[in-house]
Design an enzyme around this catalytic site. Structure first.
Site, PDB file in Angstrom:
ATOM      1  N   ASP A 193      29.774  -2.715 -16.072  1.00  0.00           N
ATOM      2  CA  ASP A 193      30.336  -2.272 -17.358  1.00  0.00           C
ATOM      3  C   ASP A 193      29.292  -2.311 -18.480  1.00  0.00           C
ATOM      4  OD1 ASP A 193      30.103  -4.972 -17.394  1.00  0.00           O
ATOM      5  OD2 ASP A 193      32.111  -5.378 -18.175  1.00  0.00           O
ATOM      6  N   HIS A 225       4.385  11.114 -13.593  1.00  0.00           N
ATOM      7  CA  HIS A 225       5.433  10.360 -14.292  1.00  0.00           C
ATOM      8  C   HIS A 225       5.507   8.929 -13.765  1.00  0.00           C
ATOM      9  CE1 HIS A 225       7.571  14.325 -15.613  1.00  0.00           C
ATOM     10  NE2 HIS A 225       6.486  14.041 -16.325  1.00  0.00           N
ATOM     11  N   ASP A 266       0.432   7.186 -21.550  1.00  0.00           N
ATOM     12  CA  ASP A 266       1.200   8.304 -22.114  1.00  0.00           C
ATOM     13  C   ASP A 266       2.459   7.677 -22.694  1.00  0.00           C
ATOM     14  OD1 ASP A 266       2.792  10.493 -22.668  1.00  0.00           O
ATOM     15  OD2 ASP A 266       2.404  11.511 -20.763  1.00  0.00           O
ATOM     16  N   ASP A 294       4.328  12.133 -28.721  1.00  0.00           N
ATOM     17  CA  ASP A 294       4.006  12.167 -27.293  1.00  0.00           C
ATOM     18  C   ASP A 294       2.486  12.236 -27.178  1.00  0.00           C
ATOM     19  OD1 ASP A 294       3.883  12.607 -24.590  1.00  0.00           O
ATOM     20  OD2 ASP A 294       4.878  14.558 -24.615  1.00  0.00           O
ATOM     21  N   HIS A 311       0.155  20.837 -13.838  1.00  0.00           N
ATOM     22  CA  HIS A 311       1.177  21.050 -14.875  1.00  0.00           C
ATOM     23  C   HIS A 311       0.660  22.005 -15.935  1.00  0.00           C
ATOM     24  CE1 HIS A 311      -0.926  18.281 -17.671  1.00  0.00           C
ATOM     25  NE2 HIS A 311      -1.065  17.450 -16.649  1.00  0.00           N
ATOM     26  N   HIS A 328       4.125  21.528 -24.369  1.00  0.00           N
ATOM     27  CA  HIS A 328       5.547  21.855 -24.533  1.00  0.00           C
ATOM     28  C   HIS A 328       5.904  21.701 -26.001  1.00  0.00           C
ATOM     29  CE1 HIS A 328       6.063  17.467 -24.725  1.00  0.00           C
ATOM     30  NE2 HIS A 328       5.255  17.410 -23.685  1.00  0.00           N
ATOM     31  N   HIS A 377      10.550  17.085 -24.708  1.00  0.00           N
ATOM     32  CA  HIS A 377      10.342  18.467 -24.235  1.00  0.00           C
ATOM     33  C   HIS A 377      11.361  19.276 -25.019  1.00  0.00           C
ATOM     34  CE1 HIS A 377       8.477  16.987 -20.183  1.00  0.00           C
ATOM     35  NE2 HIS A 377       7.774  16.668 -21.253  1.00  0.00           N
ATOM     36  N   GLU A 417      -1.994  19.083 -23.789  1.00  0.00           N
ATOM     37  CA  GLU A 417      -2.215  17.950 -22.889  1.00  0.00           C
ATOM     38  C   GLU A 417      -2.807  18.324 -21.528  1.00  0.00           C
ATOM     39  OE1 GLU A 417       1.435  16.247 -21.260  1.00  0.00           O
ATOM     40  OE2 GLU A 417       2.583  17.468 -22.637  1.00  0.00           O
ATOM     41  N   TYR A 460      -6.528  15.366 -12.126  1.00  0.00           N
ATOM     42  CA  TYR A 460      -6.019  14.284 -11.287  1.00  0.00           C
ATOM     43  C   TYR A 460      -6.637  14.447  -9.906  1.00  0.00           C
ATOM     44  CZ  TYR A 460      -2.860  14.879 -15.172  1.00  0.00           C
ATOM     45  OH  TYR A 460      -2.357  15.053 -16.433  1.00  0.00           O
ATOM     46  N   ARG A 501      -5.786  12.377 -18.624  1.00  0.00           N
ATOM     47  CA  ARG A 501      -5.042  13.337 -19.455  1.00  0.00           C
ATOM     48  C   ARG A 501      -5.310  12.963 -20.906  1.00  0.00           C
ATOM     49  NH1 ARG A 501      -0.630  12.995 -17.149  1.00  0.00           N
ATOM     50  NH2 ARG A 501       0.631  11.549 -18.357  1.00  0.00           N
ATOM     51  N   GLU A 517      -3.651  13.980 -24.640  1.00  0.00           N
ATOM     52  CA  GLU A 517      -2.498  14.703 -25.198  1.00  0.00           C
ATOM     53  C   GLU A 517      -2.355  14.426 -26.686  1.00  0.00           C
ATOM     54  OE1 GLU A 517       1.319  13.433 -23.589  1.00  0.00           O
ATOM     55  OE2 GLU A 517       2.259  15.289 -24.299  1.00  0.00           O
TER      56      GLU A 517
HETATM   57  N1  GLY Z   1       5.314  12.271 -21.736  1.00  0.00           N
HETATM   58  C1  GLY Z   1       5.817  13.437 -21.131  1.00  0.00           C
HETATM   59  C2  GLY Z   1       4.938  14.556 -21.317  1.00  0.00           C
HETATM   60  O1  GLY Z   1       3.775  14.366 -21.622  1.00  0.00           O
HETATM   61  O2  GLY Z   1       5.323  15.677 -21.240  1.00  0.00           O
HETATM   62 MN    MN Z   2       3.902  15.821 -23.286  1.00  0.00          MN
HETATM   63 MN    MN Z   3       3.131  12.685 -22.712  1.00  0.00          MN
END
Ligand code: GLY
Ligand code: MN
Ligand code: MN
Length: 439
Positions: A36, A241, A258, A270, A349, A353, A360, A383, A387, A411, A413
């Site tokens: 709960d 992720h 990240d 982000d 990727h 975004h 996103h 970003e 990898y 990465r 970003e």
């Molecule tokens: N942190 C998620 C992305 O970079 O899209």
């Molecule tokens: Mn992002």
């Molecule tokens: Mn990110």
């Protein structure tokens, strides 16, 4: 401007776009974590954008076919002291009118009774199917009975259509209040990344860095992390992720972080930064870092009005592929590598975004064959990454990866505001030049 007016202005623009269709936008529901216990409440971004009302079990109606002053209806949880003792304050029906500008408010328990009279003379019903089964059943039942009665009454909504294309078109271009909140999120998050880099040492655990960052978010007045913070050392960085954050930091490895905060009014940052845990890059790490940084800088340059997210992606991609060709990690002709996707074992990727109330964020990237052009006021992430995972299959005609490159994930970003003449990097407070990453 008072808060109330910000939301009212957005509603006015939404009414114009709706023409004669009535929109039904539900609040988010509480979600069970286990038994709960529930997850902390997180309002639905569409609902928040139009109402600023931060409670579950609510539904907003937007009725452009009604006169001004009778168009914005909120159904909310009624005040009930016995429930509020357990779960906290509720604004109630009266509060929804006086504090949130509802023309009329009702108890959520009366939704089914009131819906027919609010919807019957609308041209159509603007409601997103497939997301909220309980409300969807009520909406469809109401519509069906209005259709049954239409031969005698002479009217009924003639179509069911999604509100998202209209509403998300609005959300894509940020107003000055949204930009101020995004700046705030970016500023807090940039400082958190700086703090993390100054603190991370071999022997610490990824979780400790996560705790440090998230503590800073809360301490600076943010609501909390915008998404599961990724604190990925060594080869963990090749998992896009990665959120388990259980490993111990080793000297010689890189640390990819990240993480971003969400402000109290739900605007997100982000940011990703990658740095050497021991304070200096190996030559392989440095080579790859330089390529990702150059790709990111090239992509950011293209974040100007009239450009597209595809152009931003392609700007980064060309630099990445060129760099990998120079290092001998790819072979062949740059155009055919890009066309065939023969780089995807290193870069799987897109380059960014939309960013806003959702990390996103809402808004189309393409409309049919048309690439949505960047306009002043849009915000997006840039970003790129590389990898070099041990697990990913190398395409048949591409070189095997020498051991010394394996397990490096990078990465970088940033969050970028589109402006007329130059892109504004909202997250420039988080450093990223090689000299700043080393000590
Ligand atoms: N942190 C998620 C992305 O970079 O899209
Ligand atoms: Mn992002
Ligand atoms: Mn990110």
């Amino acid at each position: 401007m008072k808060n109330l007016n910000i939301f009212q202005k957005r509603r006015e623009r939404f009414f114009e776009l709706l023409s004669g269709n009535a929109a039904i936008i539900p609040a988010a529901s509480l979600v069970v974590h286990h038994a709960d216990c529930e997850y902390p409440f997180r309002q639905n971004s569409d609902f928040w954008y139009l109402t600023g009302f931060d409670e579950p079990n609510a539904v907003a109606l937007f009725l452009p076919h009604f006169p001004i002053g009778e168009r914005f209806i909120l159904f909310v949880m009624p005040k009930q002291i016995s429930a509020e003792i357990w779960t906290g304050f509720r604004w109630g029906v009266e509060g929804a009118q006086t504090n949130f500008g509802a023309d009329i408010a009702h108890s959520i328990e009366e939704l089914e009774d009131f819906l027919p009279r609010y919807l019957e003379k609308a041209d159509g019903i603007s409601f997103r199917v497939g997301k909220n089964p309980k409300l969807e059943a009520i909406v469809l039942k109401t519509w069906s009975s209005l259709l049954n009665d239409s031969s005698r009454k002479g009217y009924a909504p003639a179509q069911l259509l999604p509100p998202c294309p209209l509403l998300h078109q609005l959300r894509l271009k940020k107003d000055k209040w949204e930009i101020a909140s995004l700046r705030k999120a970016a500023e807090i998050t940039s400082k958190a990344h700086e703090l993390a880099r100054a603190t991370a040492k071999p022997g610490m655990f990824e979780k400790q860095i996560q705790a440090l960052i998230e503590h800073y978010f809360l301490d600076q007045g943010a609501r909390g992390p915008a998404y599961g913070s990724i604190v990925a050392s060594g080869e963990n960085a090749c998992i896009l992720h990665y959120v388990s954050n259980q490993s111990q930091l080793r000297g010689g490895d890189l640390l990819l972080i990240d993480a971003g905060c969400s402000t109290n009014d739900y605007y997100n940052a982000d940011i990703t930064r990658t740095f050497p845990i021991s304070g200096s890059f190996s030559s392989e790490q440095r080579n790859l870092y330089q390529i990702v940084l150059a790709a990111q800088q090239a992509a950011i340059k293209s974040v100007v009005t009239g450009s597209t997210t595809d152009t931003v992606h392609m700007s980064a991609l060309r630099v990445l592929v060129e760099g990998l060709l120079d290092l001998g990690l790819l072979k062949g002709n740059i155009d055919s590598i890009i066309e065939q996707g023969a780089y995807r074992h290193f870069y799987m990727h897109r380059t960014g975004h939309w960013l806003g109330l959702d990390v996103h964020d809402a808004g189309a990237y393409r409309l049919g064959d048309y690439e949505v052009e960047l306009e002043k006021g849009m915000v997006l992430t840039v970003e790129p990454g590389l990898y070099i995972s041990d697990f990913v299959e190398v395409p048949e005609d591409q070189p095997e990866v020498p051991e010394r490159w394996k397990g490096i994930g990078i990465r970088i970003e940033d969050d970028v505001l589109v402006d007329e003449s130059f892109p504004e990097v909202l997250t420039s407070g988080a450093l990223k030049e090689i000299k700043d990453m080393e000590n």
